[in-house]
Write a protein that holds these residues in place. Sequence first.
Motif, PDB file in Angstrom:
ATOM      1  N   LEU A 102       5.683  17.006   7.134  1.00 58.35           N
ATOM      2  CA  LEU A 102       7.185  16.257   7.024  1.00 58.35           C
ATOM      3  C   LEU A 102       8.097  17.337   7.281  1.00 58.35           C
ATOM      4  CD1 LEU A 102       6.583  13.926   4.356  1.00 58.35           C
ATOM      5  CD2 LEU A 102       6.617  13.362   6.636  1.00 58.35           C
ATOM      6  N   THR A 103       9.309  16.973   7.835  1.00 60.43           N
ATOM      7  CA  THR A 103      10.193  18.004   8.046  1.00 60.43           C
ATOM      8  C   THR A 103      10.914  18.190   6.552  1.00 60.43           C
ATOM      9  OG1 THR A 103      12.203  16.394   8.075  1.00 60.43           O
ATOM     10  CG2 THR A 103      11.248  17.096  10.017  1.00 60.43           C
ATOM     11  N   VAL A 104      11.716  19.136   6.489  1.00 54.89           N
ATOM     12  CA  VAL A 104      12.399  19.346   4.965  1.00 54.89           C
ATOM     13  C   VAL A 104      13.198  18.092   4.758  1.00 54.89           C
ATOM     14  CG1 VAL A 104      14.229  20.579   4.010  1.00 54.89           C
ATOM     15  CG2 VAL A 104      12.794  21.788   5.334  1.00 54.89           C
ATOM     16  N   ALA A 105      14.011  17.532   5.342  1.00 55.52           N
ATOM     17  CA  ALA A 105      14.637  16.299   4.604  1.00 55.52           C
ATOM     18  C   ALA A 105      13.562  15.125   4.679  1.00 55.52           C
ATOM     19  CB  ALA A 105      15.831  15.781   6.030  1.00 55.52           C
ATOM     20  N   GLU A 106      12.567  15.125   5.280  1.00 51.95           N
ATOM     21  CA  GLU A 106      11.747  13.957   5.048  1.00 51.95           C
ATOM     22  C   GLU A 106      10.895  14.276   3.788  1.00 51.95           C
ATOM     23  OE1 GLU A 106      10.227  12.370   9.529  1.00 51.95           O
ATOM     24  OE2 GLU A 106       9.457  14.315   8.769  1.00 51.95           O
ATOM     25  N   ASN A 107      10.841  15.610   3.467  1.00 56.96           N
ATOM     26  CA  ASN A 107      10.118  15.898   2.280  1.00 56.96           C
ATOM     27  C   ASN A 107      10.835  15.256   0.988  1.00 56.96           C
ATOM     28  OD1 ASN A 107       7.798  17.857   1.585  1.00 56.96           O
ATOM     29  ND2 ASN A 107       8.472  18.388   3.520  1.00 56.96           N
ATOM     30  N   LEU A 108      12.209  15.400   0.930  1.00 58.26           N
ATOM     31  CA  LEU A 108      12.904  14.951  -0.039  1.00 58.26           C
ATOM     32  C   LEU A 108      13.003  13.358   0.070  1.00 58.26           C
ATOM     33  CD1 LEU A 108      13.675  17.891  -0.044  1.00 58.26           C
ATOM     34  CD2 LEU A 108      16.074  17.227  -0.212  1.00 58.26           C
ATOM     35  N   GLU A 109      13.410  12.921   1.351  1.00 60.57           N
ATOM     36  CA  GLU A 109      13.349  11.550   1.569  1.00 60.57           C
ATOM     37  C   GLU A 109      12.043  10.731   0.811  1.00 60.57           C
ATOM     38  OE1 GLU A 109      13.351  10.242   5.935  1.00 60.57           O
ATOM     39  OE2 GLU A 109      12.615   8.326   5.023  1.00 60.57           O
ATOM     40  N   PHE A 110      10.891  11.131   1.229  1.00 64.98           N
ATOM     41  CA  PHE A 110       9.716  10.410   0.880  1.00 64.98           C
ATOM     42  C   PHE A 110       9.625  10.428  -0.739  1.00 64.98           C
ATOM     43  CE2 PHE A 110       8.706   9.940   4.976  1.00 64.98           C
ATOM     44  CZ  PHE A 110       8.186   8.419   5.367  1.00 64.98           C
ATOM     45  N   ARG A 111       9.921  11.747  -1.356  1.00 64.76           N
ATOM     46  CA  ARG A 111       9.815  11.999  -2.825  1.00 64.76           C
ATOM     47  C   ARG A 111      10.764  10.917  -3.470  1.00 64.76           C
ATOM     48  NH1 ARG A 111       6.855  15.330  -5.957  1.00 64.76           N
ATOM     49  NH2 ARG A 111       5.787  15.693  -4.181  1.00 64.76           N
ATOM     50  N   GLY A 112      12.082  10.746  -2.743  1.00 65.33           N
ATOM     51  CA  GLY A 112      12.729   9.863  -3.242  1.00 65.33           C
ATOM     52  C   GLY A 112      12.359   8.350  -3.504  1.00 65.33           C
ATOM     53  N   GLY A 140      15.972  19.646   9.539  1.00 67.10           N
ATOM     54  CA  GLY A 140      14.926  19.329  10.430  1.00 67.10           C
ATOM     55  C   GLY A 140      13.970  20.241  10.735  1.00 67.10           C
ATOM     56  N   GLY A 141      13.480  21.154  10.029  1.00 63.53           N
ATOM     57  CA  GLY A 141      12.614  22.402   9.954  1.00 63.53           C
ATOM     58  C   GLY A 141      11.372  22.099   9.419  1.00 63.53           C
ATOM     59  N   ASN A 142      10.416  22.682   9.652  1.00 62.71           N
ATOM     60  CA  ASN A 142       9.237  22.642   8.974  1.00 62.71           C
ATOM     61  C   ASN A 142       9.394  23.530   7.836  1.00 62.71           C
ATOM     62  OD1 ASN A 142       6.498  23.778   8.311  1.00 62.71           O
ATOM     63  ND2 ASN A 142       5.976  22.364   9.771  1.00 62.71           N
ATOM     64  N   PRO A 143       8.814  22.914   6.743  1.00 62.64           N
ATOM     65  CA  PRO A 143       9.041  23.659   5.517  1.00 62.64           C
ATOM     66  C   PRO A 143       8.253  24.722   5.202  1.00 62.64           C
ATOM     67  CG  PRO A 143       7.904  21.560   5.001  1.00 62.64           C
ATOM     68  CD  PRO A 143       8.360  21.711   6.437  1.00 62.64           C
ATOM     69  N   PHE A 144       7.276  25.110   6.266  1.00 63.64           N
ATOM     70  CA  PHE A 144       6.982  26.589   6.180  1.00 63.64           C
ATOM     71  C   PHE A 144       7.237  27.456   7.181  1.00 63.64           C
ATOM     72  CE2 PHE A 144       4.246  23.928   4.065  1.00 63.64           C
ATOM     73  CZ  PHE A 144       3.630  24.617   2.667  1.00 63.64           C
ATOM     74  N   GLU A 145       8.528  27.347   7.858  1.00 63.64           N
ATOM     75  CA  GLU A 145       8.973  28.042   8.655  1.00 63.64           C
ATOM     76  C   GLU A 145      10.449  28.811   8.295  1.00 63.64           C
ATOM     77  OE1 GLU A 145       8.701  25.906  12.378  1.00 63.64           O
ATOM     78  OE2 GLU A 145       6.630  26.365  12.518  1.00 63.64           O
ATOM     79  N   ILE A 146      10.548  28.275   6.931  1.00 64.14           N
ATOM     80  CA  ILE A 146      11.910  28.599   6.334  1.00 64.14           C
ATOM     81  C   ILE A 146      11.636  29.880   5.337  1.00 64.14           C
ATOM     82  CG2 ILE A 146      13.090  26.520   6.652  1.00 64.14           C
ATOM     83  CD1 ILE A 146      12.543  25.640   4.004  1.00 64.14           C
ATOM     84  N   SER A 147      12.530  30.729   4.856  1.00 67.95           N
ATOM     85  CA  SER A 147      12.364  31.820   4.068  1.00 67.95           C
ATOM     86  C   SER A 147      11.781  31.233   2.688  1.00 67.95           C
ATOM     87  CB  SER A 147      13.572  32.652   3.590  1.00 67.95           C
ATOM     88  OG  SER A 147      14.574  31.939   2.945  1.00 67.95           O
ATOM     89  N   GLY A 148      11.236  32.094   1.904  1.00 67.27           N
ATOM     90  CA  GLY A 148      10.813  31.623   0.652  1.00 67.27           C
ATOM     91  C   GLY A 148      11.710  31.232  -0.357  1.00 67.27           C
ATOM     92  N   GLY A 149      12.740  32.010  -0.323  1.00 64.81           N
ATOM     93  CA  GLY A 149      13.908  31.368  -1.003  1.00 64.81           C
ATOM     94  C   GLY A 149      14.562  30.084  -0.756  1.00 64.81           C
ATOM     95  N   MET A 155      12.262  22.930  -2.899  1.00 62.48           N
ATOM     96  CA  MET A 155      11.347  22.302  -3.930  1.00 62.48           C
ATOM     97  C   MET A 155      12.223  21.940  -5.146  1.00 62.48           C
ATOM     98  SD  MET A 155       7.751  24.698  -3.554  1.00 62.48           S
ATOM     99  CE  MET A 155       7.089  24.066  -5.023  1.00 62.48           C
ATOM    100  N   ILE A 156      13.261  22.615  -5.400  1.00 59.44           N
ATOM    101  CA  ILE A 156      13.974  22.255  -6.417  1.00 59.44           C
ATOM    102  C   ILE A 156      14.819  20.965  -6.125  1.00 59.44           C
ATOM    103  CG2 ILE A 156      16.044  22.795  -7.916  1.00 59.44           C
ATOM    104  CD1 ILE A 156      14.896  25.833  -7.729  1.00 59.44           C
ATOM    105  N   CYS A 157      15.407  20.831  -5.011  1.00 60.79           N
ATOM    106  CA  CYS A 157      15.896  19.627  -4.559  1.00 60.79           C
ATOM    107  C   CYS A 157      14.904  18.667  -4.700  1.00 60.79           C
ATOM    108  CB  CYS A 157      16.277  19.643  -3.033  1.00 60.79           C
ATOM    109  SG  CYS A 157      17.814  20.980  -2.895  1.00 60.79           S
ATOM    110  N   ARG A 158      13.728  18.763  -4.379  1.00 62.87           N
ATOM    111  CA  ARG A 158      12.835  17.691  -4.190  1.00 62.87           C
ATOM    112  C   ARG A 158      12.587  17.231  -5.712  1.00 62.87           C
ATOM    113  NH1 ARG A 158       6.596  18.582  -2.043  1.00 62.87           N
ATOM    114  NH2 ARG A 158       6.861  19.832  -3.848  1.00 62.87           N
ATOM    115  N   ALA A 159      12.305  18.015  -6.610  1.00 57.94           N
ATOM    116  CA  ALA A 159      11.965  17.764  -7.872  1.00 57.94           C
ATOM    117  C   ALA A 159      13.331  16.939  -8.644  1.00 57.94           C
ATOM    118  CB  ALA A 159      11.598  19.261  -8.704  1.00 57.94           C
ATOM    119  N   LEU A 160      14.695  17.131  -7.834  1.00 61.78           N
ATOM    120  CA  LEU A 160      15.678  16.706  -8.527  1.00 61.78           C
ATOM    121  C   LEU A 160      16.151  15.180  -7.866  1.00 61.78           C
ATOM    122  CD1 LEU A 160      17.974  19.662  -8.714  1.00 61.78           C
ATOM    123  CD2 LEU A 160      16.954  18.619 -10.556  1.00 61.78           C
TER     124      LEU A 160
END
Lengths: 322, 279
Positions: A102-112, A140-149, A155-160
């Motif tokens: 999933l994209t970064v935004a979709e990661n959060l969307e589905f977690r919600g 819209g990016g792939n969560p493994f193509e962004i920086s570690g930070g 991941m913090i957003c997703r947890a929140l």
Amino acid sequence: MTAPPGAAVRTAGLQKTYPASGPRPAVPAVQGIDLDVPRGEFFGLLGPNGAGKSTTIGMLTTLVVPTGGTAHVCGLDVVRDAVEIKRRIGVVSQNNTLDSDLTVAENLEFRGRFFGLGAREARKRADELLELFGLGDTRGGNPFEISGGQAKRVMICRALVHGPEVLFLDEPTAGLDPQTRTNLWEVLRELQASGQTILLTTHYMEEAEALCDRVAVVDHGKILASGTVDQLKGTAGADTVITVAYDAPPPDRIHALADRTGISKVEINGGQVRVFATEPDGLLGELVALGAAEGVGVTDASQLRPSLETVFLTLTGRDYRE
Amino acid sequence: MTAPVLAPPPPARATLPRTFAAMMAREARVMRKNFLSTFVRVLVQPVMFVFVFAYVLPKLGGGAMAGGPGGPTFSTILVPGLVGSSIIMQAMMAVIFPLMMELNWQKSITDRALAPVPIPLLAVQKILAAALQGLIGGLLVFPAVLFIHADGQAPEVHVANWPVLIVVMLAGSLLAAAGGLLLGTLLNPQKVQVLFAIVLLPMTMLGCVYYPWSALEDIRWLQIVSLFNPLVYISEGLRAALTPDIPHMPAWAFLLAVLGGTVLLTWAATRTFTKRVLT
């Protein structure tokens, strides 16, 4: 955020022993831990790798089954009420566990949506969080193509996303560069200021000092001491620790130092001498001179000001990084 | 960095059905994104197979592989078998590949397990999602095997029994997905290559895909050994539904195996999955 009464996290005699497997004997990872974390607190479990911190978090987040004692999160039992606890907590793991399909935004969307938000609400919430955390460009990016930070912040957003009552973070800044680490600290401080209860584990002393209201020092699956950072320094580690390594058996006159006021303890281990002192001025020079007077050279020397590191040294008698 | 002043989220209504539906919605989104690459991969093998055996070989004059003149064409034999083997392959891969990633790489399984459902339900969700992919894989094979053939080699297929067709396709997909989850949770992740070489390949080659089970009468031992292969029952069930004139197993036999196997493997996979996730 209105905090319901009662402790966010409470454990009594919590234990976890991993059963023996093949040639490996049983591992007593956690051996009776008592925690009491009130709502709104920023609490830290501090200890070296392998101390049992992650196992403890695993039990509090319902994925590791305790073998003894009890643990309650938001007043719910971690074994009996696992699903209800999962609804009320957010967890940021050590690894990047974002969903790579999933994209970064979709990661959060589905977690919600997993946590009961409608599809449109979840998308809106995802966008809000990403903007708030300065991650708008990554959506819209792939969560493994962004920086570690960035990944850690996602991941913090997703947890929140679902507004958890307790946020758990397992080694949140391990492997991040210093700049990114300080940025992340800032984020966590702001979160706590907004009323978020946070429990984090870390093996960085300075992280615990910088963030936590209270800290429990953990080693070998047990809590050695707990309290505010100042309390810990006051009780267990008010001393400056001076360590000197001699190239021969240390001079006899060093034993006498233990009786001097301002010196709490002298430990001698082979050629290494460790002096715990409340009045450390000039002491390092004196130790070198004592050696020189008897023809013993110094190969290494260090002086640690009172800190969580000296607390750890005092409690365990060994270097934090040993 | 701007201060994150976090608004509380909209009131969430996390019930088990809602969470479960959201998890399936996630699968649907991923499937849609990867549709082409996923299903092209599934289709290549059966398409190449019917191309060679129902088109190329008959054109070369070697088409009398199954039956002489007047007997069923080889393509008639192949239709149920290739649909069945696609269901099995696709459903098993759909559950095993993501599971291997989650168990190994970044240990992301611990994160998936934080979704607010009991862990056994997470296993059931994985089985359902993979079964859905198996079913789609099986359906996509139909047009390929129906339309690729040389003149006079058309398969004689008609749906003789809709209920049997539907039950076998649905239960067959679930059976394969549950079996995949069971193998995936039991196997050491480094052994997945071995799984494909020594489990999936023999299973499809010997799954009564290329011949009906009754034709094995002359190789009695193989006929008996084949009874341990779940694909046999799916192939035979589809034969009963699609090509009833070809000899096939009695309905009680393949229905018992497919339905009973589904229940058994789902139960077993749910247990092994839960053990693997909860430590």
